[in-house]
Design a protein around this motif. Structure first.
Motif, PDB file in Angstrom:
ATOM      1  N   THR A  20       7.526  -3.027  32.850  1.00 22.61           N
ATOM      2  CA  THR A  20       7.851  -4.200  32.029  1.00 22.61           C
ATOM      3  C   THR A  20       8.278  -3.816  30.613  1.00 22.61           C
ATOM      4  O   THR A  20       8.177  -4.619  29.688  1.00 22.61           O
ATOM      5  CB  THR A  20       6.616  -5.123  31.958  1.00 22.61           C
ATOM      6  N   ARG A  21       8.737  -2.577  30.455  1.00 24.59           N
ATOM      7  CA  ARG A  21       9.136  -2.145  29.100  1.00 24.59           C
ATOM      8  C   ARG A  21      10.638  -1.924  29.021  1.00 24.59           C
ATOM      9  O   ARG A  21      11.341  -2.038  30.007  1.00 24.59           O
ATOM     10  CB  ARG A  21       8.402  -0.851  28.763  1.00 24.59           C
ATOM     11  N   TYR A  22      11.076  -1.551  27.812  1.00 22.64           N
ATOM     12  CA  TYR A  22      12.485  -1.182  27.667  1.00 22.64           C
ATOM     13  C   TYR A  22      12.827  -0.098  28.680  1.00 22.64           C
ATOM     14  O   TYR A  22      12.006   0.778  28.960  1.00 22.64           O
ATOM     15  CB  TYR A  22      12.764  -0.584  26.277  1.00 22.64           C
ATOM     16  N   THR A  23      14.043  -0.157  29.161  1.00 23.09           N
ATOM     17  CA  THR A  23      14.526   0.922  30.038  1.00 23.09           C
ATOM     18  C   THR A  23      15.715   1.569  29.326  1.00 23.09           C
ATOM     19  O   THR A  23      16.156   1.073  28.282  1.00 23.09           O
ATOM     20  CB  THR A  23      15.016   0.371  31.401  1.00 23.09           C
ATOM     21  N   PRO A  24      16.289   2.652  29.879  1.00 28.21           N
ATOM     22  CA  PRO A  24      17.543   3.149  29.304  1.00 28.21           C
ATOM     23  C   PRO A  24      18.532   1.987  29.183  1.00 28.21           C
ATOM     24  O   PRO A  24      18.593   1.116  30.067  1.00 28.21           O
ATOM     25  CB  PRO A  24      18.019   4.183  30.330  1.00 28.21           C
ATOM     26  N   ALA A  32      33.617   7.846  44.686  1.00 27.58           N
ATOM     27  CA  ALA A  32      32.544   8.684  44.143  1.00 27.58           C
ATOM     28  C   ALA A  32      32.410   8.458  42.640  1.00 27.58           C
ATOM     29  O   ALA A  32      33.390   8.626  41.898  1.00 27.58           O
ATOM     30  CB  ALA A  32      32.852  10.145  44.413  1.00 27.58           C
ATOM     31  N   TYR A  33      31.240   8.036  42.198  1.00 28.25           N
ATOM     32  CA  TYR A  33      30.945   7.893  40.765  1.00 28.25           C
ATOM     33  C   TYR A  33      29.640   8.612  40.444  1.00 28.25           C
ATOM     34  O   TYR A  33      28.701   8.584  41.239  1.00 28.25           O
ATOM     35  CB  TYR A  33      30.771   6.409  40.382  1.00 28.25           C
ATOM     36  N   THR A  34      29.581   9.215  39.254  1.00 29.71           N
ATOM     37  CA  THR A  34      28.327   9.787  38.777  1.00 29.71           C
ATOM     38  C   THR A  34      27.614   8.703  37.967  1.00 29.71           C
ATOM     39  O   THR A  34      28.253   7.739  37.508  1.00 29.71           O
ATOM     40  CB  THR A  34      28.587  10.994  37.854  1.00 29.71           C
ATOM     41  N   PRO A  35      26.312   8.857  37.726  1.00 25.03           N
ATOM     42  CA  PRO A  35      25.597   7.858  36.909  1.00 25.03           C
ATOM     43  C   PRO A  35      26.248   7.667  35.531  1.00 25.03           C
ATOM     44  O   PRO A  35      26.226   6.560  34.992  1.00 25.03           O
ATOM     45  CB  PRO A  35      24.188   8.434  36.798  1.00 25.03           C
ATOM     46  N   ALA A  36      26.865   8.717  34.980  1.00 21.91           N
ATOM     47  CA  ALA A  36      27.500   8.582  33.661  1.00 21.91           C
ATOM     48  C   ALA A  36      28.729   7.674  33.701  1.00 21.91           C
ATOM     49  O   ALA A  36      29.226   7.240  32.664  1.00 21.91           O
ATOM     50  CB  ALA A  36      27.899   9.961  33.132  1.00 21.91           C
ATOM     51  N   GLU A  37      29.198   7.402  34.893  1.00 20.09           N
ATOM     52  CA  GLU A  37      30.381   6.528  35.031  1.00 20.09           C
ATOM     53  C   GLU A  37      29.985   5.097  35.394  1.00 20.09           C
ATOM     54  O   GLU A  37      30.834   4.286  35.754  1.00 20.09           O
ATOM     55  CB  GLU A  37      31.316   7.093  36.116  1.00 20.09           C
ATOM     56  N   ILE A  38      28.686   4.803  35.289  1.00 17.36           N
ATOM     57  CA  ILE A  38      28.194   3.473  35.689  1.00 17.36           C
ATOM     58  C   ILE A  38      27.387   2.858  34.551  1.00 17.36           C
ATOM     59  O   ILE A  38      26.573   3.526  33.913  1.00 17.36           O
ATOM     60  CB  ILE A  38      27.314   3.592  36.962  1.00 17.36           C
ATOM     61  N   MET A  39      27.627   1.568  34.309  1.00 14.71           N
ATOM     62  CA  MET A  39      26.836   0.810  33.324  1.00 14.71           C
ATOM     63  C   MET A  39      26.259  -0.413  34.032  1.00 14.71           C
ATOM     64  O   MET A  39      26.982  -1.119  34.732  1.00 14.71           O
ATOM     65  CB  MET A  39      27.751   0.344  32.189  1.00 14.71           C
ATOM     66  N   VAL A  40      24.970  -0.665  33.812  1.00 11.54           N
ATOM     67  CA  VAL A  40      24.360  -1.891  34.336  1.00 11.54           C
ATOM     68  C   VAL A  40      24.179  -2.842  33.155  1.00 11.54           C
ATOM     69  O   VAL A  40      23.711  -2.436  32.084  1.00 11.54           O
ATOM     70  CB  VAL A  40      22.990  -1.599  34.998  1.00 11.54           C
ATOM     71  N   SER A  41      24.590  -4.099  33.363  1.00 11.65           N
ATOM     72  CA  SER A  41      24.519  -5.084  32.278  1.00 11.65           C
ATOM     73  C   SER A  41      23.805  -6.343  32.756  1.00 11.65           C
ATOM     74  O   SER A  41      23.386  -6.427  33.907  1.00 11.65           O
ATOM     75  CB  SER A  41      25.924  -5.439  31.795  1.00 11.65           C
ATOM     76  N   CYS A  42      23.702  -7.314  31.850  1.00 13.82           N
ATOM     77  CA  CYS A  42      22.979  -8.562  32.166  1.00 13.82           C
ATOM     78  C   CYS A  42      23.917  -9.514  32.911  1.00 13.82           C
ATOM     79  O   CYS A  42      24.309 -10.567  32.395  1.00 13.82           O
ATOM     80  CB  CYS A  42      22.454  -9.210  30.892  1.00 13.82           C
ATOM     81  N   THR A  44      22.379  -6.428  23.409  1.00 16.17           N
ATOM     82  CA  THR A  44      21.323  -6.966  24.288  1.00 16.17           C
ATOM     83  C   THR A  44      20.252  -5.954  24.656  1.00 16.17           C
ATOM     84  O   THR A  44      19.231  -6.320  25.215  1.00 16.17           O
ATOM     85  CB  THR A  44      21.943  -7.438  25.617  1.00 16.17           C
ATOM     86  N   SER A  45      20.475  -4.658  24.410  1.00 12.01           N
ATOM     87  CA  SER A  45      19.654  -3.579  24.991  1.00 12.01           C
ATOM     88  C   SER A  45      19.745  -3.627  26.512  1.00 12.01           C
ATOM     89  O   SER A  45      20.703  -4.174  27.049  1.00 12.01           O
ATOM     90  CB  SER A  45      18.207  -3.652  24.511  1.00 12.01           C
TER      91      SER A  45
END
Ligand code: PMP
Ligand code: GLU
Length: 398
Positions: free
Chosen positions: A61-65, A87-97, A267-268
């Protein structure tokens, strides 16, 4: 108080505004059939909800990356690879709200003030306002109903200028349900490559397809296209998770890092609990998705048949998403729009008042001949709602 010009120049989201209005009427006891908002009417599958409960109980329940937890990025990368061969690496992916937020972040970092961005019409309501917030210039290109409202390479070429920087493609489409074939995309790809355009491929409906036609986006066609494409997706539609607010984008790492930097100052991270639920959605059993799809397919056939039974309406059969976009212009002669009101706006208002049926006017999507119906509502409501539309149209202008 004088508000900033940037907010005064954009309208509120028409789809969300209509949903609020329909819900208000419902709360007042009016029996509204809501074909307005594009939101699956199913519950989020239980194994996904349980993953969220576990996350709370385990204190996740805390901040994440800022750009999302690695576990979720890896799950997203897995699905891209498994489902689309990308094929994508994690550096090529952003998760948003939400997907909407991911798009907004991208527009802010990839477009410079004055950059022209091609938006084929009909378009999802939020593209032009979001581009304007980023000070880019939406260049709306009308498409033809005879071509299922899909942009052709010739139509694209005609509107290119030295300032054209990007293009937004949305397939399957909101609001038409049309889907681009590999061949149609290949024709657009030639122009994209020749003019060095950046592509935003909004694939949010990629799992909601009805006739077994394969899904294609530009990034899948060739490595040189993947290098200039941002693929947008999210959990809202596929997993009936609109309220959880998890969307994502994949594309060149440098731009993704910049978009995450913007997110770090605005938004963090997206909600930590919803991220854990997202891992369960993407990696868990996919049978709930198949069940929802088969119900959407039944409704697609049913609503298509019922609408075509109304004299004067024409529409193409949606190949994906959960929208249908019939042409109502045969009734426009009997409409009396107020000054500043368009025909589709008049008709939507008339049908809401006369038939208690909520639909989004095509004008909001840049195509005034049509109105959008979302069939993410029950079989019974579809039968009732289309029946009421038919009756009310027969009375129009009497
Ligand atoms: N793109 C399109 C075409 C949509 O219809 C939606 C639905 N609102 C979105 C993006 C974004 O959805 P969300 O923000 O819920 O992920
Ligand atoms: N995309 C959906 C729609 O078009 C949800 C509302 C929104 O975000 O615009 O109805």
């Amino acid at each position: 108080m004088q508000l900033a010009r940037r907010i005064q120049q954009i309208p509120p989201s028409a789809t969300l505004a209509l949903n609020t209005k329909a819900n208000q009427l419902k709360a007042q006891g009016v029996d509204v059939v809501n074909f307005g908002v594009g939101e699956p009417d199913f519950d989020t599958p239980s194994h996904i909800r349980e993953a969220a409960i576990r996350a709370i109980q385990e204190g996740f329940t805390r901040y994440t990356p800022v750009g999302g937890i690695l576990e979720l990025k890896e799950a997203i990368a897995y699905r891209f690879h498994q489902d689309l061969g990308l094929a994508y690496t994690p550096a090529e992916i952003m998760v948003s709200c939400g997907g909407k937020h991911a798009l907004y972040n991208l527009f802010m970092v990839i477009f410079e003030a004055g950059d022209e961005v091609i938006v084929p019409a009909p378009f999802w309501v939020s593209y032009p306002p979001m581009l304007m917030l980023a000070e880019a210039v939406p260049v709306i290109i009308p498409t033809r109903q005879e071509n299922s409202f899909k942009l052709t390479a010739a139509e694209l070429k005609e509107r290119l200028t030295p300032k054209t920087r990007g293009i937004i493609l949305n397939s399957p489409s909101n609001p038409t349900g049309a889907m681009y074939s590999q061949k149609e995309l290949a024709a657009l790809a030639e122009v994209v490559l020749k003019h060095n355009l950046t592509v935003i491929s909004d694939d949010i409906y990629d799992k909601i397809r009805f006739d077994g036609a394969p899904f294609w986006n530009l990034a899948m066609l060739a490595p040189e296209l993947k290098r200039r494409t941002f693929v947008l997706n999210g959990l809202s539609k596929t997993y009936a998770m609109t309220g959880w607010r998890i969307g994502y984008a994949a594309g060149p790492a440098q731009a993704i890092a910049a978009a995450i930097k913007l997110q770090s100052q605005s938004t963090s991270n997206p909600n930590s609990i919803a991220q854990k639920a997202g891992v369960a959605a993407l990696l868990g059993p996919q049978d709930a998705v198949a069940a929802m799809l088969s119900e959407f397919a039944w409704r697609r056939d049913d609503i298509y048949r019922r609408l075509l039974d109304i004299p004067g309406l024409s529409t193409s059969k949606p190949e994906g998403a959960f929208y249908i976009f019939p042409n109502f212009s045969a009734y426009f002669e009997a409409c009396q729009p107020a000054p500043g009101q368009t025909y589709s706006q008049y008709l939507a208002e008339y049908l809401l008042e006369e038939a208690q049926v909520a639909m989004v006017p095509g004008a909001e999507f840049g195509e005034d001949h049509c109105l959008r119906l979302s069939f993410a509502t029950s079989r019974e409501r579809i039968a009732t709602g289309v029946g009421r539309i038919k009756e009310a149209l027969a009375k129009l202008g009497e």
